[in-house]
Design an enzyme around this catalytic site. Structure first.
Site, PDB file in Angstrom:
ATOM      1  N   LYS A  48       0.829  -1.200   0.000  1.00 23.64           N
ATOM      2  CA  LYS A  48       0.000   0.000   0.000  1.00 23.64           C
ATOM      3  C   LYS A  48       0.871   1.261   0.000  1.00 23.64           C
ATOM      4  CE  LYS A  48      -2.092  -1.407   3.845  1.00 23.64           C
ATOM      5  NZ  LYS A  48      -1.663  -2.798   4.087  1.00 23.64           N
ATOM      6  N   PHE A  91      12.558  -6.138   3.821  1.00 19.36           N
ATOM      7  CA  PHE A  91      13.486  -6.935   4.643  1.00 19.36           C
ATOM      8  C   PHE A  91      12.729  -7.652   5.764  1.00 19.36           C
ATOM      9  CE2 PHE A  91      15.996  -5.903   8.687  1.00 19.36           C
ATOM     10  CZ  PHE A  91      16.663  -7.121   8.764  1.00 19.36           C
ATOM     11  N   ASP A  96       9.784 -12.298   8.022  1.00 11.21           N
ATOM     12  CA  ASP A  96       8.605 -12.645   8.822  1.00 11.21           C
ATOM     13  C   ASP A  96       7.831 -13.799   8.186  1.00 11.21           C
ATOM     14  OD1 ASP A  96       6.480 -11.905  10.938  1.00 11.21           O
ATOM     15  OD2 ASP A  96       5.352 -11.756   9.064  1.00 11.21           O
ATOM     16  N   ASP A 100       6.871 -17.108  10.093  1.00 10.43           N
ATOM     17  CA  ASP A 100       5.446 -17.396  10.319  1.00 10.43           C
ATOM     18  C   ASP A 100       4.933 -18.521   9.424  1.00 10.43           C
ATOM     19  OD1 ASP A 100       5.410 -15.409  12.200  1.00 10.43           O
ATOM     20  OD2 ASP A 100       4.343 -13.941  10.978  1.00 10.43           O
ATOM     21  N   ARG A 105       1.720 -13.335   0.072  1.00  4.03           N
ATOM     22  CA  ARG A 105       1.966 -11.951   0.519  1.00  4.03           C
ATOM     23  C   ARG A 105       1.692 -11.061  -0.678  1.00  4.03           C
ATOM     24  NH1 ARG A 105       2.650  -9.146   4.924  1.00  4.03           N
ATOM     25  NH2 ARG A 105       3.911 -10.799   5.866  1.00  4.03           N
ATOM     26  N   LYS A 193       7.049  -4.516  17.401  1.00  2.00           N
ATOM     27  CA  LYS A 193       7.212  -5.174  16.089  1.00  2.00           C
ATOM     28  C   LYS A 193       6.615  -4.363  14.947  1.00  2.00           C
ATOM     29  CE  LYS A 193       3.179  -8.234  15.538  1.00  2.00           C
ATOM     30  NZ  LYS A 193       2.661  -9.535  15.140  1.00  2.00           N
ATOM     31  N   PHE A 232      -3.301  -0.106  14.441  1.00  2.00           N
ATOM     32  CA  PHE A 232      -3.054  -0.695  13.110  1.00  2.00           C
ATOM     33  C   PHE A 232      -2.783  -2.195  13.219  1.00  2.00           C
ATOM     34  CE2 PHE A 232       0.030  -1.938   9.808  1.00  2.00           C
ATOM     35  CZ  PHE A 232      -0.593  -1.499   8.649  1.00  2.00           C
TER      36      PHE A 232
HETATM   37  C1  GPP Z   1       3.954  -7.810  11.608  1.00  5.16           C
HETATM   38  O1  GPP Z   1       3.626  -9.049  12.126  1.00  5.16           O
HETATM   39  C2  GPP Z   1       5.353  -7.501  11.989  1.00  5.16           C
HETATM   40  C3  GPP Z   1       6.363  -7.505  11.122  1.00  5.16           C
HETATM   41  C4  GPP Z   1       6.138  -7.761   9.690  1.00  5.16           C
HETATM   42  C5  GPP Z   1       7.755  -7.233  11.602  1.00  5.16           C
HETATM   43  C6  GPP Z   1       8.666  -8.385  11.370  1.00  5.16           C
HETATM   44  C7  GPP Z   1       9.939  -8.132  12.042  1.00  5.16           C
HETATM   45  C8  GPP Z   1      11.122  -8.737  11.807  1.00  5.16           C
HETATM   46  C9  GPP Z   1      12.302  -8.328  12.582  1.00  5.16           C
HETATM   47  C10 GPP Z   1      11.276  -9.804  10.789  1.00  5.16           C
HETATM   48  P1  GPP Z   1       2.668 -10.085  11.374  1.00  5.16           P
HETATM   49  O2  GPP Z   1       3.381 -11.385  11.297  1.00  5.16           O
HETATM   50  O3  GPP Z   1       1.323 -10.043  11.979  1.00  5.16           O
HETATM   51  O4  GPP Z   1       2.556  -9.464   9.892  1.00  5.16           O
HETATM   52  P2  GPP Z   1       1.768 -10.159   8.706  1.00  5.16           P
HETATM   53  O5  GPP Z   1       0.359 -10.369   9.162  1.00  5.16           O
HETATM   54  O6  GPP Z   1       1.842  -9.135   7.593  1.00  5.16           O
HETATM   55  O7  GPP Z   1       2.496 -11.427   8.388  1.00  5.16           O
HETATM   56 MG    MG Z   2       3.532 -12.685   9.569  1.00  3.09          MG
HETATM   57 MG    MG Z   3       4.920 -12.284  12.297  1.00  2.00          MG
END
Ligand code: GPP
Ligand code: MG
Ligand code: MG
Ligand code: MG
Length: 347
Positions: A48, A91, A96, A100, A105, A193, A232
């Site tokens: 976005k 990055f 992430d 995860d 994505r 985070k 957010f």
């Molecule tokens: C969002 O968490 C947080 C980040 C993308 C920061 C990652 C930090 C690092 C040092 C790698 P999330 O897992 O909920 O995001 P999403 O839902 O977009 O996967």
């Molecule tokens: Mg994630």
């Molecule tokens: Mg995450």
């Protein structure tokens, strides 16, 4: 005249060309350059761009405060710093998604899921991070605030990593213990985070570009932008469960990943003994049946409505914070603009 967003997007090819030229200094071979170009185009675009664009928007507001308009140089410098945040975001997201075990994505497979990429994605993430510092050096080395800017990005990166650390260790695989979760822990995780790099960083960069030096201005921005960033990430957690992949460009994994998300924390505040036992049984498991069982309990607890109520309340609370802040330190418009970009978002 192209919109702010279009002008921002139009700068991307120049950025990539710059970064690839920079690789010549390191005698990078053509295959490395081709790989890195692909990694940049795949991972930095398609978002976005709220974070990056906010540097431009915030600087425009700061200039307007003194009756000035954005000069061409202003716009270019803010655009470059905005793209630095988008690089930082790429990055983080590449990394992430590996941590995860995510699938998609921005509407495409996660980078590490590309068959030819796999764990090379880790090194791609490192390279993209270093590009930030190559750009800062190239464009801002002569500025008085250069070292402050470099330290700001390092400091924010470190905070994000600390938030990610707690996010991960609170969600060990195959070891579900809902007693590990709490709203206090949740608040730490999301501020660190997400909120620092997504909200505090763009505005701090714009303040630097505008020549603001008063630490009180930075403190005041942070006092509003951290709660906004928390809001957010609560939306992100809500959409992980209730958004469709078409809307959010990614497939939710929080329940499977045993995450300390806003929804599970709210569920634990409301659940009966029986509902808690069922959550213990089904949370943090990979099967579709377990995930459906957790979502059914969320449904029983009315979490969707609870989120909408939270959203309304949070909007009112943050509006109150902004209105109580000293507009001579940071113009209110910067915060209202940012809130306008995310309030009631569905993606
Ligand atoms: C969002 O968490 C947080 C980040 C993308 C920061 C990652 C930090 C690092 C040092 C790698 P999330 O897992 O909920 O995001 P999403 O839902 O977009 O996967
Ligand atoms: Mg994630
Ligand atoms: Mg995450
Ligand atoms: Mg998420």
């Amino acid at each position: 005249m192209a919109s702010n967003k279009q002008q921002f997007i139009d700068f991307f090819p120049r950025l990539v060309a710059d970064l690839l030229r920079d690789l010549d200094e390191f005698e990078a071979l053509p295959e490395s350059k081709a790989w890195i170009k692909q990694a940049l185009e795949y991972n930095v675009q398609g978002g976005k761009m709220n974070r990056g664009l906010s540097v431009v928007d915030a600087l425009a507001v700061l200039r307007a405060q003194t009756g000035a308009e954005l000069t061409t140089a202003d716009r270019e410098r803010a655009t470059i710093l905005g793209w630095c945040i988008e690089l930082l975001q790429a990055f983080f997201l590449i990394s992430d998604d590996i941590m995860d075990a995510s699938i998609t994505r921005r509407g495409q497979p996660c980078w590490y899921r590309q068959p030819e990429v796999g764990m090379i994605a880790i090194n791609d993430a490192f390279i993209i991070e270093m590009f930030i510092y190559r750009i800062l050096k190239k464009y801002f080395r002569a500025d008085a605030f250069y070292i402050d800017l470099v330290e700001l990005v390092q400091d924010v990166t470190f905070k994000t990593e600390l938030g990610q650390n707690l996010d991960l260790i609170t969600a060990p695989e195959d070891d579900v213990d809902l007693n590990r979760f709490s709203m206090d822990k949740y608040r730490y995780i999301v501020r660190f985070k997400t909120a620092y790099y997504s909200f505090v960083l763009p505005v701090a960069m714009a303040l630097m570009l505008a020549g603001v030096q008063n630490p009180k201005a930075f403190q005041q921005a942070e006092a509003i932008l951290l709660p906004l960033g928390e809001y957010f990430q609560i939306q992100d957690d809500f959409l992980d469960c209730y958004g469709t992949p078409e809307m959010i460009g990614k497939i939710g994994t929080d329940i499977e990943d045993n995450k300390c998300s806003w929804l599970i924390n709210q569920a634990l505040l409301l659940a009966s003994t029986d509902q808690k036992a069922r959550l213990h049984q089904h949370y943090g498991k990979r099967s579709a049946e377990d995930v459906a069982a957790v979502k059914a309990i969320y449904q029983e607890l009315g979490l969707e409505q609870r989120f909408h109520d939270y959203e309304t309340q949070s909007h009112a609370d943050i509006t109150g914070l902004i209105e109580a802040a000293d507009p001579t330190l940071v113009p209110h418009q910067i915060f209202f603009d940012f809130m306008g970009k995310i309030y009631k978002r569905t993606k």
